[in-house]
Design an enzyme around this catalytic site. Structure first.
Site, mmCIF file in Angstrom:
data_model
loop_
_atom_site.group_PDB
_atom_site.id
_atom_site.type_symbol
_atom_site.label_atom_id
_atom_site.label_comp_id
_atom_site.label_asym_id
_atom_site.label_seq_id
_atom_site.Cartn_x
_atom_site.Cartn_y
_atom_site.Cartn_z
ATOM 1 N N VAL A 62 58.510 114.815 -5.941
ATOM 2 C CA VAL A 62 57.356 114.750 -7.806
ATOM 3 C C VAL A 62 58.707 114.344 -9.421
ATOM 4 O O VAL A 62 59.932 114.266 -8.875
ATOM 5 C CB VAL A 62 57.693 116.844 -7.888
ATOM 6 C CG1 VAL A 62 57.275 116.841 -9.033
ATOM 7 C CG2 VAL A 62 56.377 117.490 -7.196
ATOM 8 N N CYS A 63 57.508 113.258 -10.133
ATOM 9 C CA CYS A 63 58.865 113.246 -10.937
ATOM 10 C C CYS A 63 58.514 113.949 -12.070
ATOM 11 O O CYS A 63 57.618 114.572 -12.005
ATOM 12 C CB CYS A 63 58.813 112.314 -10.604
ATOM 13 S SG CYS A 63 57.569 110.483 -11.542
#
Length: 98
Positions: A62-63
């Site tokens: 995730v970013c």
């Protein structure tokens, strides 16, 4: 590279699935909130912290928008890890944060 949407990840968590989520954003971004239970490993440190990860597990990367987590996914995949990129990142996340 496998991908899931933020909504699909949220649904899996709401169903009680045990997910291994790695957030590769920077420290100041994490301050805005992260998915509960996510491990924070900034993208620049992923290669240095491989020893903390288990090749038998699958990780969801995730970013903020999906770009850096895509790069992190490529790094891990090239070293034999099972990974899924969360497309859209935290910009698309509507679930709980901690």
């Amino acid at each position: 590279m496998k991908q899931l949407t933020a909504k699909e990840v949220e649904t899996l968590l709401n169903e009680g699935k045990q997910l291994n989520i790695i957030d590769v954003r920077e420290v100041d971004e994490i301050g805005e909130g992260k998915i509960p239970g996510a491990i924070h490993i900034p993208l620049g440190l992923v290669e240095f912290r491989l020893h903390e990860l288990d090749k038998a597990k699958e990780y969801i990367m995730v970013c903020r928008s999906g770009g850096r987590s895509g790069r992190a996914s490529q790094i891990l995949e090239s070293r034999g890890y099972k990974v899924i990129n969360m497309a859209g990142g935290m910009l698309d996340w509507e679930g709980k944060v901690e």
